[in-house]
Scaffold this active site. Structure first.
Site, PDB file in Angstrom:
ATOM      1  CG  ASP A 172      -5.734   2.245   1.254  1.00  0.00           C
ATOM      2  OD1 ASP A 172      -4.600   2.072   1.727  1.00  0.00           O
ATOM      3  OD2 ASP A 172      -6.729   1.631   1.650  1.00  0.00           O
ATOM      4  CG  ASP A 211      -5.928   8.154  -4.149  1.00  0.00           C
ATOM      5  OD1 ASP A 211      -7.067   7.682  -4.304  1.00  0.00           O
ATOM      6  OD2 ASP A 211      -5.362   8.170  -3.042  1.00  0.00           O
ATOM      7  CG  ASP A 228      -2.482   7.616  -0.141  1.00  0.00           C
ATOM      8  OD1 ASP A 228      -2.647   7.417   1.071  1.00  0.00           O
ATOM      9  OD2 ASP A 228      -3.327   7.353  -1.010  1.00  0.00           O
TER      10      ASP A 228
END
Length: 215
Positions: free
Chosen positions: A10, A166, A8
């Protein structure tokens, strides 16, 4: 050892939160709307720009105005997506070491595609073997299509890859695509929230992440 690692963007490899908040608030100000705090924006991001704008303007906002806010946010963020954005400490070196060990690497993000490609080129020039952001022809995560397209580009099967993220969106993305989930704790969600949303392998440092990928 994993043959590929799908990341991922961001909250995982780049800290983009300040630029997202500032761009959102600039946009909302133009439409006479109240700004959001950094903590509020942190909780709102992760499901792509359209969902961010839906949350920011609220359910009672007329569709036409929501569309204008969305279009304007894309313009503002396009101009300011790298004002304060930086890689998390240790990430650039860690990804480089993975490549040295023969691991193929990709980025898949719900961020709009032009911003994903621009930020990947700026902070990881020539590093990632595949870079995909949100486009009209690709469903947003946690739909696995984006991951599968990246793996197809890499020439790696899902069972030979891991997924690094995250957020709760990333937990679901890994599950939906059949990849081993490695969820980092330095991003946009708290450890407690990640556990509540099903994260089983939590990673606290880039060095720990590297060791797990290469194990």
């Amino acid at each position: 050892m994993a043959r590929a690692a799908v990341f991922d963007m961001d909250g995982t490899i780049l800290d983009t939160l300040d630029d997202l908040q500032l761009s959102l608030n600039r946009t909302l100000q133009e439409f006479g709307r109240e700004p959001y705090s950094l903590a509020e924006v942190r909780a709102m991001v992760g499901n792509g720009v359209p969902r961010l704008i839906e949350l920011a303007v609220g359910e009672t906002c007329p569709d036409e105005e929501r569309a204008r806010v969305l279009a304007r946010f894309k313009e503002v963020y396009g101009d300011h997506c790298n004002d304060h954005t930086r890689p998390y400490p240790g990430i650039v070196a860690m990804v480089a070491r993975l490549r040295e060990q023969g691991v193929r690497v990709a980025v898949v993000s719900n961020k709009v595609d032009f911003a994903v490609r621009e930020l990947a080129d700026l902070h990881f020039p020539g590093v990632f073997d595949a870079v995909l952001g949100q486009r009209d022809d690709i469903p947003r995560k946690p739909d696995p299509t984006m991951v599968f397209r990246a793996l197809e580009t890499l020439g790696v099967a899902p069972e030979d890859a891991c997924y690094v993220g995250d957020s709760e969106v990333d937990v679901l993305t890994a599950a939906n695509s059949g990849l081993e989930p490695l969820i980092v704790t330095w991003g946009f969600r708290s450890r407690e929230s990640l556990i509540e949303n099903g994260a089983t392998v939590l990673v606290d440092t880039p060095e720990e992440l590297e060791a797990l990928i290469l194990a």
